[in-house]
Design an enzyme around this catalytic site. Sequence first.
Site, PDB file in Angstrom:
ATOM      1  N   HIS A   1       0.805  -1.224   0.000  1.00  0.00           N
ATOM      2  CA  HIS A   1       0.000   0.000   0.000  1.00  0.00           C
ATOM      3  C   HIS A   1       0.835   1.270   0.000  1.00  0.00           C
ATOM      4  O   HIS A   1       0.270   2.359   0.081  1.00  0.00           O
ATOM      5  CB  HIS A   1      -0.913   0.037   1.239  1.00  0.00           C
ATOM      6  CG  HIS A   1      -2.105  -0.857   1.139  1.00  0.00           C
ATOM      7  ND1 HIS A   1      -3.245  -0.520   0.454  1.00  0.00           N
ATOM      8  CD2 HIS A   1      -2.332  -2.082   1.640  1.00  0.00           C
ATOM      9  CE1 HIS A   1      -4.126  -1.504   0.541  1.00  0.00           C
ATOM     10  NE2 HIS A   1      -3.595  -2.461   1.254  1.00  0.00           N
TER      11      HIS A   1
ATOM     12  N   LYS B   1      -8.668  13.042   4.729  1.00  0.00           N
ATOM     13  CA  LYS B   1      -7.749  11.910   4.708  1.00  0.00           C
ATOM     14  C   LYS B   1      -6.837  12.022   5.927  1.00  0.00           C
ATOM     15  O   LYS B   1      -6.907  12.996   6.681  1.00  0.00           O
ATOM     16  CB  LYS B   1      -6.935  11.869   3.412  1.00  0.00           C
ATOM     17  CG  LYS B   1      -6.302  13.180   3.021  1.00  0.00           C
ATOM     18  CD  LYS B   1      -5.693  13.119   1.623  1.00  0.00           C
ATOM     19  CE  LYS B   1      -6.743  13.193   0.542  1.00  0.00           C
ATOM     20  NZ  LYS B   1      -6.881  11.989  -0.231  1.00  0.00           N
ATOM     21  N   ARG B   2      -6.012  11.038   6.125  1.00  0.00           N
ATOM     22  CA  ARG B   2      -5.041  11.079   7.217  1.00  0.00           C
ATOM     23  C   ARG B   2      -4.155  12.312   7.054  1.00  0.00           C
ATOM     24  O   ARG B   2      -3.817  12.696   5.942  1.00  0.00           O
ATOM     25  CB  ARG B   2      -4.220   9.787   7.174  1.00  0.00           C
ATOM     26  CG  ARG B   2      -3.186   9.623   8.237  1.00  0.00           C
ATOM     27  CD  ARG B   2      -2.745   8.169   8.299  1.00  0.00           C
ATOM     28  NE  ARG B   2      -2.447   7.639   6.972  1.00  0.00           N
ATOM     29  CZ  ARG B   2      -1.232   7.583   6.440  1.00  0.00           C
ATOM     30  NH1 ARG B   2      -0.198   8.055   7.116  1.00  0.00           N
ATOM     31  NH2 ARG B   2      -1.038   7.056   5.243  1.00  0.00           N
TER      32      ARG B   2
ATOM     33  N   LYS C   1       0.442  13.920   1.859  1.00  0.00           N
ATOM     34  CA  LYS C   1      -0.903  14.239   1.377  1.00  0.00           C
ATOM     35  C   LYS C   1      -1.090  15.747   1.205  1.00  0.00           C
ATOM     36  O   LYS C   1      -2.058  16.200   0.613  1.00  0.00           O
ATOM     37  CB  LYS C   1      -1.947  13.644   2.324  1.00  0.00           C
ATOM     38  CG  LYS C   1      -1.918  12.106   2.310  1.00  0.00           C
ATOM     39  CD  LYS C   1      -2.939  11.511   3.258  1.00  0.00           C
ATOM     40  CE  LYS C   1      -2.855  10.003   3.334  1.00  0.00           C
ATOM     41  NZ  LYS C   1      -3.331   9.311   2.127  1.00  0.00           N
TER      42      LYS C   1
ATOM     43  N   THR D   1      -8.773   6.217  -1.856  1.00  0.00           N
ATOM     44  CA  THR D   1     -10.159   5.785  -2.065  1.00  0.00           C
ATOM     45  C   THR D   1     -11.120   6.949  -1.815  1.00  0.00           C
ATOM     46  O   THR D   1     -12.228   6.948  -2.332  1.00  0.00           O
ATOM     47  CB  THR D   1     -10.537   4.600  -1.152  1.00  0.00           C
ATOM     48  OG1 THR D   1     -10.266   4.935   0.210  1.00  0.00           O
ATOM     49  CG2 THR D   1      -9.771   3.348  -1.544  1.00  0.00           C
TER      50      THR D   1
ATOM     51  N   LYS E   1     -14.758   8.026  -3.764  1.00  0.00           N
ATOM     52  CA  LYS E   1     -16.038   8.314  -3.107  1.00  0.00           C
ATOM     53  C   LYS E   1     -16.535   9.709  -3.466  1.00  0.00           C
ATOM     54  O   LYS E   1     -17.733   9.914  -3.747  1.00  0.00           O
ATOM     55  CB  LYS E   1     -15.877   8.200  -1.580  1.00  0.00           C
ATOM     56  CG  LYS E   1     -15.496   6.819  -1.092  1.00  0.00           C
ATOM     57  CD  LYS E   1     -14.987   6.882   0.345  1.00  0.00           C
ATOM     58  CE  LYS E   1     -14.276   5.592   0.716  1.00  0.00           C
ATOM     59  NZ  LYS E   1     -13.502   5.719   1.957  1.00  0.00           N
TER      60      LYS E   1
END
Length: 825
Positions: free
Chosen positions: A367, A559-560, A565, A667, A671
């Site tokens: 991942h 998100k985290r 990110k 993901t 969504k």
Amino acid sequence: MTKAKETEMAIGKITPKQFKESIIKHLNSTFGTDINKASKKAWWNATSAALNEFVYDRLSQTQKTHFEKDTRAVHYFSLEFLMGRLTGNNLHNLGLFETAKKALTELDIDINTLVDEEEDMALGNGGLGRLAACFIDSLATMELPAIGYGIHYEHGLFRQEFKDGHQIERPDSWREYGNPFEIRRPESIQDIPVYGYVETKFNDAGKVVKEWHPGRIIKGVPWDVPVVGYSGKTVNVLRLWESRATNFFNWDVFNSGGYHDAHKENVESETISKVLYPNDETDAGKELRLIQQYFFCACSLKDIIRRYKRAHADDWSNFSAQVAVQLNDTHPAIAIPELMRILVDRADMDWDQAWKICRETFSYTNHTLLPEALEKWSVRLFEKVLPRHLEIIYEINRRFLESEVDAKWPGDNAIKSKLSIIEEGHERMVRMGNLSVIGSNKVNGVAEVHSALVKSDLFPEFNALWTDKFTNVTNGVTPRRWLKACNPALSKLIDKTVGDQWPTNQEILRDLDKKADDAKFQKAYMDIKHENKVALTKVIKELTDVDVDPSAIFDIQIKRLHEYKRQHLNLLHIMALYRRLLQNPTMDMVPRVFIFGAKAAPGYKLAKDIIYAINKVADKVNNDERIGGKLKVVFLPNYRVSLAEKMIPAADVSEQISTAGKEASGTGNMKLALNGAITIGTLDGANIEIAEEVGEENVVIFGLTVDEVKALKKQGYNPWDYYYGNEEIKAVLDWFDTDYFTPGKPGELSSIKNSFLDGGDPYLCLADFESYSEGQKEIEAKYKDKKGWARSAILNTAYMGKFNSDRSIQDYVDRIWKLKSCTVK
């Protein structure tokens, strides 16, 4: 008539009146209260009990059928399962949501208020755990024999609060008052050894054998969470292990006054399933995490073998034909030497035969390309906690290097050093990533670009050694939860437009493209988006006391919280927008609301500093009357599945801005796009495939590509060049050193500036800032074209069929598991 047909008819024929009577029955006889004094929690429990009558019936039928047919099954090993709430999800999947809604309305209970009584089953951190939850939903929906295995954490990750903008971690006691959607299975308890020493001795045949004498035994108590497939035909199981002390209790010590010492072993044993991801910056934290991983893998393998032997006795010849184990990241990698220990030490199997079974059984999903996420454990720690497993790892490594590596690269010690499971250095380490690749029959990445980088950058020598071992399975999300359940108004519009079969066949959604330019459909679609935004404004007001305008652009990043990110790139742009507005308050700008949801790991200081900075900037911006409400910033606390279900349907813009080559897939991007948000993103992870599917004109792509990132880093990246070369970047970064956002506390946000400059800006935010800023201008221009925006939003929903978890699971079935569906009688 089969039992399945009977249940199907019973579900289909139950009336709201009958469901209401069932709720009242459980309210009275199961929970000992009545309609006059029942609390909201009691109503929820009673409704869940009425629902479970159908769930448990299908569960027992599923298990009976799988046993009778002796099915091959996949066993999904994951340290995280971010399940969220199950009441609404199970009602939808059984087709009982409207029935329950009417039944509760007759009892003056609002179903939406009722489901809010359920705590999130937040046994995960982010995408990894939510993906696992989507996958087990799809496995059940597709009638595939499967079991999920994980840990029954007493506390989830943590409940996030903000105190003066700082993240504060509180215990997430998700099952403090019990959980109706889990069943304890004491008949399947497992005893798990740890610590101790290994004795080498000779058996009666003169063969050298190893006997592990553990220093402690931990009891693993299984809890089963039924996983209801869509239509309810198959109900699989998520089995979560709770750690308990063995029955030993030292009464002599207790009676002599040593109360704490008498409980010490019990407390230490039960700590294993206490909390998700204990802080592993200390030696004690590292030890606890390794024990956690071994505990759930050992429990799960023993459980699998127990069920296998029920049908096959001591004949191991069919084990890998019946059992597939998927390792979700490196966390369960210890399962590989554990199965070898069982086969060699307990089943007295020849090493080569055991290794063949082992390799045929396991597959590994990678991942991440981040080196720090490929776990390593010190040899010293292994020697203390799992001494026999360390011996087995050494033997796996010796045989692998001498036979397979030396055969391809004879005498090449540099390659041996790189591929070895043992990393030599100041302290010898066990590389769990290498162990996962070596011990598995297949290794997959989770998006096309990620899988290519796994082969070319992460494991190139392994790929050269085994050219057919590496494959790709692009991630997906379940449309049942992430459209049908969380966005019911849009779901009904889709039903009316293309029929109601799309939840299990998302290709049907493509027919929506015929309506993309239809003015009437555009209005209906965008009216639903507006209603969802209005609903989110109420949540925002309730949680943050900030008023936002639903006609503004809702720009969402959820998100985290991690540097790669790049929430801090988003922050830089927000500050730049704010500065532009201060310089020109009459600037023509569509009002914007930037909405964040994220948790930072407790020990990740910079991530927590970024949260603090966003909150302090929000305080200033939201209360600055000079900008006329054109810009608002909101950080919603305690991001979780149930909050995501409110945010995602309301999003206009989806922020997917990771540094190219760093995000495996994502993901959240799927969504958000499925619910009609326009992606602003880099060519990273699944963003690339989303752009290909929905059309580049319906997304906004910016920033450096993977190859450009590599080239820039190779030539030498100097963030100071951007600091001195761009007046806006310099001004915004210098703001962090002042007390403008933190009155009386100058420099309190300086760590953010330092990370960009002195810290080298490892994720290239400054290099991508100008392109990102231009991308945001393009977003605003698109939004002003109402028809064009509606068209793009509709096409995002229409063309997201590829990114559903049913397709992902079918890819796993075809490329890795070779699994067959099984219709439950």
